[in-house]
Scaffold this active site. Structure first.
Site, PDB file in Angstrom:
ATOM      1  N   ARG A   1      -1.212   2.329  13.026  1.00  0.00           N
ATOM      2  CA  ARG A   1      -1.828   0.681  12.676  1.00  0.00           C
ATOM      3  C   ARG A   1      -1.831   0.649  10.881  1.00  0.00           C
ATOM      4  NH1 ARG A   1      -7.134  -0.625  12.962  1.00  0.00           N
ATOM      5  NH2 ARG A   1      -8.082  -0.226  11.252  1.00  0.00           N
ATOM      6  N   HIS A   2      -0.965   1.521  10.296  1.00  0.00           N
ATOM      7  CA  HIS A   2      -0.781   1.176   8.780  1.00  0.00           C
ATOM      8  C   HIS A   2       0.577   1.148   8.547  1.00  0.00           C
ATOM      9  CE1 HIS A   2      -4.721   3.450   8.638  1.00  0.00           C
ATOM     10  NE2 HIS A   2      -4.679   2.853   7.298  1.00  0.00           N
TER      11      HIS A   2
ATOM     12  N   SER B   1     -11.957  -7.263   6.673  1.00  0.00           N
ATOM     13  CA  SER B   1     -13.138  -6.820   5.929  1.00  0.00           C
ATOM     14  C   SER B   1     -13.466  -8.133   4.932  1.00  0.00           C
ATOM     15  CB  SER B   1     -12.568  -5.841   4.836  1.00  0.00           C
ATOM     16  OG  SER B   1     -12.996  -4.538   5.414  1.00  0.00           O
TER      17      SER B   1
ATOM     18  N   ARG C   1       0.657  -1.253  -0.002  1.00  0.00           N
ATOM     19  CA  ARG C   1      -0.019  -0.108   0.130  1.00  0.00           C
ATOM     20  C   ARG C   1       0.843   1.258  -0.275  1.00  0.00           C
ATOM     21  NH1 ARG C   1      -5.175  -2.025   2.375  1.00  0.00           N
ATOM     22  NH2 ARG C   1      -5.523  -4.182   1.059  1.00  0.00           N
TER      23      ARG C   1
ATOM     24  N   GLU D   1     -11.018  -2.161  13.393  1.00  0.00           N
ATOM     25  CA  GLU D   1     -11.478  -2.988  12.341  1.00  0.00           C
ATOM     26  C   GLU D   1     -10.046  -3.887  11.852  1.00  0.00           C
ATOM     27  OE1 GLU D   1     -10.518  -1.826   8.523  1.00  0.00           O
ATOM     28  OE2 GLU D   1     -10.771  -4.070   8.250  1.00  0.00           O
TER      29      GLU D   1
ATOM     30  N   ARG E   1      -1.822  -7.045  12.358  1.00  0.00           N
ATOM     31  CA  ARG E   1      -3.059  -6.344  12.989  1.00  0.00           C
ATOM     32  C   ARG E   1      -3.395  -7.440  14.016  1.00  0.00           C
ATOM     33  NH1 ARG E   1      -6.445  -2.214   9.359  1.00  0.00           N
ATOM     34  NH2 ARG E   1      -4.645  -0.964   9.205  1.00  0.00           N
TER      35      ARG E   1
ATOM     36  N   GLU F   1      -0.231   4.285   0.311  1.00  0.00           N
ATOM     37  CA  GLU F   1      -0.753   5.340   0.899  1.00  0.00           C
ATOM     38  C   GLU F   1       0.498   6.234   1.939  1.00  0.00           C
ATOM     39  OE1 GLU F   1      -4.805   4.023   2.667  1.00  0.00           O
ATOM     40  OE2 GLU F   1      -3.548   2.332   1.924  1.00  0.00           O
TER      41      GLU F   1
END
Lengths: 539, 539
Positions: free
Chosen positions: A319-320, A465, A311, A462, A513, A313
């Site tokens: 948490r990323h 998903s 990712r 979360e 996570r 981002e």
């Protein structure tokens, strides 16, 4: 050879911190590195000196180069296996020299460490045992974290040992340095395993303890990883993955590996890493989503994948990560996506049980530095609708837009509310608005504003998903276009649904996570071996 | 409801190939795709027509949208579980409609497939059974590879069934299409599973069989993957990975995940994929080599990793991929790298045994399309020196430079010679010249022109590379410079050896190659789900 009498047990076992500064800056570290280089040179001189000094027991110590010279047939005992049953036995162990405590020029202690176990080795000059004062001097001259082989006799001390995991000592007969560490380590291991409570206590006592800040730890990750806390964390991570695989295997899933180099972006919106692939533009897959679905189209029925997720981002949060390990599963469903929820239910309850039952000691080690409450979960995982979740938040006074996604704060709060009402910190929230889910999500039958989707939460965050996916190419193309996706970049994906595809659903979860949240850790960098965030590409 | 009498068994079961052309070109496929779009439109019209046509049994057939409408409590039986014990029982199965064979307007056969199992479903118009002629017509109108639910009663035919795996039939009561395939598939599955022997026989008989060429298969990979051969291949692959993990777990290894996004190239020479990582240059790891060694420095003792490997080389061969799955292991050694060889010995013998004993049916399926001899291996894996290997080649008349690497041809020949002399197709060749090994390889103690390294061969092809690694930063830096590597790009790796690192060794092997060579397959694209080569980035 009769063993020498065991030495008197020392009155205090704890070593004082070598460094008085409260934190270590990079500048200091560079300085220390230069010092270390000097020290290493000096060490070499010392070694030469040792070699020429006359000592009838010179063969019992020194530097050993392990270069596959031969196979001696000797066997090494794991430090973790040393217990009172071994008392009186001669053993050979290898470990990192975690601490040295010279008592006199005739006696010294060495604490050796292997993985999460430590043992105290006692060196006392004694001609009957073949131990010379030169040998004691040699041992004392070694640097912390050097790798050392010790041969000696196991003894049981009168007093319990507080500073080692193993409750026996080794009365050393031979000691060889296998690999020398530089004299000035970036930090000492005991400084990297302190709990906040210890820091607070020290502050109250007017003491200043060394604190290894996050970046220092990450810069010298291999040293930090040697602490018991990290040793335990990554053993837990390995176990989580193992149970994930074993459980799904038992449910007829097979493991697959799908490509990470792809021609289009896998998830639309989110930022992707781009590169040139033999002259054509390519991306790194942000998830195995499209390909694991293509495995369903390929007739594999039930598949899982453990693999890298990328990712791009620019998210700088606790948490990323820009690269992490995805645990993904995709499966045919007979009629309802709750079949996927049932798999998640069984799978995660199996993971939690395994950790609580089989990894107690590992969890205790983590708990010592980072105290956490055991995760509360139910035998049958709670499922509540998104609408109910929204209502709970509203009832608790949180203003919330009913058809938008929950933000982190709302998720946290919902986690607290659910824990209060249902007594669980692990639950499934299902039937999300279609607008907040990816294009490949199956809309709800009775209300297309909603979708056959869910998120799963641990401790208010979360982690999973999942959803039923669209399995017909017509609807898939329509939804992709509606979501503003350039369908030409994912044409092979859409086409793969034109050959008859069984209804299916699946989910994805980040391994890091799961471990972070199960253990109540506050940062994902604690559960990634060599984390990648927007600021960090090394080590 | 009493079951209707079973229909007479048909005299021939095999369906004729629908397509008469011997190969399918891309142009033809595009044409067919356009036809398919037309057919799909026509199908929709037909559906409307069916719906209005009066039929008291209309509820027993039709199109079912599976959209998680509800949970019926019905249970689906796996086609693979259907046997004579189920005779007389009513079952519900779901599968791909592999073939249709209409007998009359009152009777049709459908062969349903799930994973590697097929079953024949019999539809006979019979008012007592609730089967109308409209229902037969509906079933006949469906396209191959559509996903179909069939409810019916299991019966045992008088004659053994040659064209299905299951030796029972289903007397259909209800049939629902769950997911429609386009009418013109890129190819039919039976055309994708033919052996060379079948093609040769057909040619001798003057018949022309459709051949699905490699690129067509890869372009429509999800269809090709549905064949029994691929279903078996990737189940074997999943098992190989599983045994790899289980065996190493049993030897105290833990699974790790190391970053694929790295700042320097991991292996020096070979071509790497480059990209921008948040404004700084990055590479995709060509192996987890540096990081798995850093795990040893990090004190984990024994680690393995299953993960993506990226190679940008422009190699267009039967055995190279630009992305594949690496099975890597790294471990502390006590004194000799033969300890690593011992792990490989036990591990691969365990893999081979598992496949031969527990995957017989899968191997038979592959063997049917691609015949191969079972791999010859010894209980205790043979180890011979590189020098002995060279001598064997020389004795057999092959001119060879003693201190250079073996080329593919020499490797193949050595494989044959070893098989003749020692009766094994799996062996370890050790003590390679230092010059042909990577910089981090430990030189031999008694002759630094050689190294503590090895390769492992299956059927004359190298699959595993391994060695003792250098564990001191001084020697590592020296060797890196000698090998022309810019040490600034791997400084965190080299530095990690300055903190005291246990002697260690390890190995790496490509999952796809293990499966390819064990099964005697001729191309690595057969063992990669969605292969990546210099020409192929999709699907």
């Amino acid at each position: 050879m009769s063993p020498p009498p065991p030495p008197a047990s020392p009155s205090t076992e704890e070593l004082e911190a070598d460094l008085s500064a409260a934190t270590i800056s990079k500048k200091q570290l560079n300085k220390e590195a230069r010092k270390a280089a000097k020290a290493a040179k000096a060490g070499k001189k010392a070694e030469k000196f040792e070699a020429v000094e006359a000592d009838p027991f010179a063969a019992n110590y020194g530097y050993h180069e392990i270069q596959s010279k031969g196979i001696s047939g000797r066997s090494w005992t794991d430090i973790g296996d040393l217990d009172e049953a071994a008392a009186g036995r001669s053993v050979l162990v290898r470990g990192f020299a975690e601490r040295f405590r010279p008592v006199s020029n005739k006696m010294t202690f060495i604490v050796l460490r292997k993985k999460m176990s430590t043992v105290q080795c006692v060196l006392v000059a004694n001609a009957d045992a073949g131990v010379s004062t030169q040998m004691v001097r040699f041992a004392t001259s070694l640097s912390r974290e050097s790798v050392i082989d010790v041969e000696g006799v196991v003894s049981v001390p009168k007093e319990p040992l507080k500073s080692t995991t193993q409750q026996v000592e080794i009365q050393v007969r031979k000691v060889y340095c296998i690999s020398r560490a530089i004299a000035a380590l970036p930090f000492n291991l005991e400084d990297a395993v302190r709990s906040e409570a210890e820091f607070e206590k020290a502050e109250q006592d007017g003491e200043k303890l060394v604190r290894v800040c996050q970046d220092t730890g990450l810069n010298y990750r291999v040293v930090e990883l040697r602490t018991a806390t990290y040793q335990a964390t990554f053993r837990i991570q390995s176990d989580v993955e193992n149970i994930f695989r074993e459980y799904l295997y038992s449910k007829s899933f097979i493991g697959v590996h799908t490509p990470k180099l792809i021609s289009g972006s896998s998830e639309g919106g989110a930022a992707v890493f781009e590169l040139q692939y033999h002259g054509q533009p390519a991306c790194l897959a942000q998830s195995p989503q499209l390909y694991k679905q293509m495995c369903i189209s390929g007739g594999f029925g039930h598949v899982f994948e453990v693999g890298s997720i990328f990712r791009a981002e620019n998210s700088n949060t606790h948490r990323h990560l820009c690269e992490f390990t995805g645990l993904d599963a995709e499966m045919e469903i007979n009629e309802h996506y709750f079949e996927v929820c049932d798999i998640i239910d069984g799978l995660f309850v199996a993971i939690f049980k395994h950790l609580n039952e089989n990894c107690k000691n590992l969890l205790e080690i983590i708990n010592k530095q980072y105290p956490f409450e055991p995760l509360k979960y139910l035998e049958k995982t709670l499922k509540i609708t998104y609408e109910e979740g929204i209502q709970m938040l509203k009832d608790a006074g949180t203003e919330i837009e009913p058809m938008s996604d929950l933000n982190t704060e709302a998720e946290k709060k919902l986690g607290r509310l659910v824990k209060e009402k249902y007594g669980t910190e692990f639950f499934i929230l299902y039937r999300y608005p279609l607008a907040v889910r990816p294009f490949y999500t199956m809309p709800c039958y009775e209300d297309p504003a909603y979708s056959n989707s869910f998120d799963v939460f641990i401790r208010g965050e979360e982690i999973i998903s999942g959803a039923q996916r669209i399995h017909t190419h017509e609807l898939l193309r329509k939804r992709a276009i509606e979501c503003g996706i350039d369908t030409s970049t994912i044409s092979s994906y859409i086409e793969s649904f034109s050959y008859g595809v069984p209804p299916h659903g699946g989910f994805g979860v980040g391994l890091e996570r799961v471990v972070m949240l199960f253990c109540g850790l506050n940062n994902i960098r604690k559960t990634s071996l060599f984390p990648r965030d927007p600021q960090r590409l090394t080590p």
